[in-house]
Write a protein that holds these residues in place. Structure first.
Motif, PDB file in Angstrom:
ATOM      1  N   ASN A  62      -7.487   3.186   1.991  1.00 54.24           N
ATOM      2  CA  ASN A  62      -6.595   2.902   3.126  1.00 54.24           C
ATOM      3  C   ASN A  62      -6.645   3.987   4.209  1.00 54.24           C
ATOM      4  O   ASN A  62      -6.072   3.796   5.289  1.00 54.24           O
ATOM      5  CB  ASN A  62      -5.151   2.722   2.661  1.00 54.24           C
ATOM      6  N   LYS A 122      -6.514   3.498  -4.214  1.00 56.97           N
ATOM      7  CA  LYS A 122      -6.396   2.556  -3.087  1.00 56.97           C
ATOM      8  C   LYS A 122      -6.075   3.300  -1.796  1.00 56.97           C
ATOM      9  O   LYS A 122      -6.594   2.976  -0.729  1.00 56.97           O
ATOM     10  CB  LYS A 122      -5.308   1.511  -3.385  1.00 56.97           C
ATOM     11  N   ASN A 166      -7.691   2.583   7.276  1.00 54.90           N
ATOM     12  CA  ASN A 166      -6.840   1.720   8.107  1.00 54.90           C
ATOM     13  C   ASN A 166      -6.648   2.324   9.496  1.00 54.90           C
ATOM     14  O   ASN A 166      -6.704   1.627  10.511  1.00 54.90           O
ATOM     15  CB  ASN A 166      -5.461   1.520   7.455  1.00 54.90           C
ATOM     16  N   ASN A 205       0.844  -1.194   0.000  1.00 59.93           N
ATOM     17  CA  ASN A 205       0.000   0.000   0.000  1.00 59.93           C
ATOM     18  C   ASN A 205       0.879   1.243   0.000  1.00 59.93           C
ATOM     19  O   ASN A 205       2.081   1.163   0.272  1.00 59.93           O
ATOM     20  CB  ASN A 205      -0.885   0.012   1.249  1.00 59.93           C
ATOM     21  N   SER A 211      -7.952  -4.416   9.453  1.00 57.85           N
ATOM     22  CA  SER A 211      -6.979  -3.746   8.588  1.00 57.85           C
ATOM     23  C   SER A 211      -5.554  -4.146   8.975  1.00 57.85           C
ATOM     24  O   SER A 211      -5.294  -4.557  10.109  1.00 57.85           O
ATOM     25  CB  SER A 211      -7.129  -2.230   8.702  1.00 57.85           C
ATOM     26  N   SER A 212      -4.632  -3.982   8.037  1.00 60.48           N
ATOM     27  CA  SER A 212      -3.231  -4.311   8.317  1.00 60.48           C
ATOM     28  C   SER A 212      -2.680  -3.391   9.408  1.00 60.48           C
ATOM     29  O   SER A 212      -1.768  -3.770  10.150  1.00 60.48           O
ATOM     30  CB  SER A 212      -2.389  -4.227   7.041  1.00 60.48           C
ATOM     31  N   PHE A 252      -7.497  -6.838  -1.622  1.00 56.30           N
ATOM     32  CA  PHE A 252      -8.163  -7.624  -0.576  1.00 56.30           C
ATOM     33  C   PHE A 252      -7.360  -7.631   0.712  1.00 56.30           C
ATOM     34  O   PHE A 252      -6.211  -7.227   0.767  1.00 56.30           O
ATOM     35  CB  PHE A 252      -8.444  -9.059  -1.063  1.00 56.30           C
TER      36      PHE A 252
HETATM   37  C1  LIG Z   1      -7.623  -4.363   2.101  1.00 55.06           C
HETATM   38  C2  LIG Z   1      -7.468  -3.202   3.049  1.00 55.06           C
HETATM   39  C3  LIG Z   1      -8.120  -1.981   2.429  1.00 55.06           C
HETATM   40  C4  LIG Z   1      -8.227  -3.559   4.264  1.00 55.06           C
HETATM   41  O1  LIG Z   1      -8.253  -2.548   5.182  1.00 55.06           O
HETATM   42  C5  LIG Z   1      -6.006  -2.933   3.227  1.00 55.06           C
HETATM   43  O2  LIG Z   1      -5.396  -2.535   2.270  1.00 55.06           O
HETATM   44  C6  LIG Z   1      -5.249  -3.080   4.486  1.00 55.06           C
HETATM   45  O3  LIG Z   1      -5.727  -3.682   5.450  1.00 55.06           O
HETATM   46  O4  LIG Z   1      -4.104  -2.588   4.499  1.00 55.06           O
END
Ligand SMILES: CC(C)(CO)C(=O)C(=O)O
Ligand SMILES: NC(=O)C1=CN([C@@H]2O[C@H](COP(=O)(O)OP(=O)(O)OC[C@H]3O[C@@H](n4cnc5c(N)ncnc54)[C@H](OP(=O)(O)O)[C@@H]3O)[C@@H](O)[C@H]2O)C=CC1
Length: 344
Positions: A187, A183, A190, A106, A269-270, A130
């Protein structure tokens, strides 16, 4: 043809093992924690469609030494953004000059960071739409849908068939910078999700959190407009409609934006995973990228700036924030420009 996954965590192990199971010659490069976890639990991949795949740990080549990438023809970079310079240096030191480097991260700056250090190689951007979470029972669970996107290039041609066989088809895009910004807008959730401490679906079902996200996205859209960047539509909803949708009352949101809630109840989320693991987050590379672009355009981005401060406060002290408190904290930043503290 060999693939090395550099930074085998949630995304790297999910994608790497899927390619391995589809017949790819894949090597995962990562840390001892994940190597031991794989040895203990095997690799069990699940997804929201109910698909399950188990690969025995002994069949998953996993190395901790970066020198293992020396024979790779494709290197998938799946470290968090702060680790990109280290990954690029390792690639410069060990990879074949002909190896194709594909960032599956990301943020909007990772590809440039790598290109600056790997000027003699082909480095492409990729986008993972995803979500993958490491579950406590050892599963790697994919909780949302979507297709991988990659920067259009003839260099990607030899890899399409394998990714397709792994149920991870690659969609080539000519407008990759727009894809990355599209994207990044998603994010911006997040940080909201990480501070909420809730699964994505529960968090997005609450208007108070969605109103926070609306502030962040609306501000980012203004900054992008000023900078002359048109973010691409990378999900079911066009970027400019997001703030309006986010502000809908819960009952209307659930009806009108049902597709946005098509998320597994367990998905997170990550950035939530980073906070749980006590790691630094990618907030500087996500909300911070909006702040940096605003600066370049001679503007301010106070809501995103405040969000960066709030996440840093929670990184060092821990804590969660309920929706109304988070909204007030973002607005306070706007009015006072003060220093954030994590609170309920
Ligand atoms: C898929 C998504 C948008 C989920 O939040 C993401 O990119 C993340 O968790 O970093
Ligand atoms: N998780 C998700 O659902 C999604 C993530 N993304 C993006 O994908 C990227 C990867 O995310 P994710 O998989 O969640 O991250 P993880 O933190 O789960 O995985 C990255 C792994 O790389 C390891 N690592 C870092 N530096 C090195 C190094 N020099 N050598 C070997 N291993 C290293 C990390 O170990 P350690 O932490 O111990 O340093 C970690 O285990 C991020 O940019 C993220 O935003 C995109 C879409 C969805």
């Amino acid at each position: 043809m060999k693939i090395a996954v550099f930074g085998a965590g949630s995304i790297g192990v999910y994608i790497g093992t899927s390619l391995l199971a589809a017949g790819g010659d894949v090597l995962l490069v990562g840390r001892s924690r994940m190597r031991e976890r794989i040895a203990r639990h095997d690799v069990l991949l699940t997804d929201l469609q109910g698909r399950q795949m188990k690969v025995h740990g002994s069949q998953v080549p996993y190395e901790e030494d970066a020198a293992a990438i020396a024979t790779a023809d494709l290197i998938l970079v799946t470290v968090k953004s702060a680790d990109t310079p280290t990954a690029a240096n390792a690639i410069a030191a060990h990879a074949k000059p002909s190896a194709l480097v594909l960032s599956l991260q990301n943020g909007v700056g990772n590809v440039d960071v790598m290109r600056a250090r790997l000027s003699d190689r082909t480095v492409l951007g990729g986008m993972v739409p995803f979500n993958v979470v490491q579950m406590t029972d050892g599963r790697l669970h994919r909780g949302t849908a979507g297709e991988l996107m990659v920067e259009a290039s003839p260099a990607i041609a030899p890899w399409h068939a394998l990714f397709r066989a792994a149920h991870l088809p690659l969609m080539e895009r000519d407008d990759f910078a727009a894809v990355q910004w599209g994207k990044l807008l998603l994010n911006l959730n997040n940080a909201v999700n990480a501070l909420s401490g809730l699964p994505l679906k529960t968090e997005l079902s609450q208007r108070a959190y969605r109103r926070c996200l609306a502030l962040l996205i609306e501000e980012a859209l203004k900054v992008l407009r000023a900078a002359g960047i048109r973010p691409a539509k990378v999900a079911r909803v066009a970027p400019h409609l997001l703030p309006m949708l986010m502000r809908l009352p819960d009952a209307m949101f659930t009806r009108i934006a049902a597709s946005m809630l098509r998320i597994d109840p367990e998905a997170r989320s990550s950035m939530w995973e980073d906070l749980q693991a006590g790691r630094r987050t990618e907030v500087n590379h996500l909300n911070g990228a909006v702040v940096a672009l605003a600066k370049q355009a001679g503007m301010d981005a106070p809501f995103n700036r405040r969000m960066v401060e709030l996440v840093h406060a929670v990184e060092s002290r821990g804590g969660e924030m309920q929706g109304p408190s988070l909204y007030r904290a973002l607005k306070t930043g706007m009015e006072n420009g003060g220093t954030a503290t994590a609170s309920n």
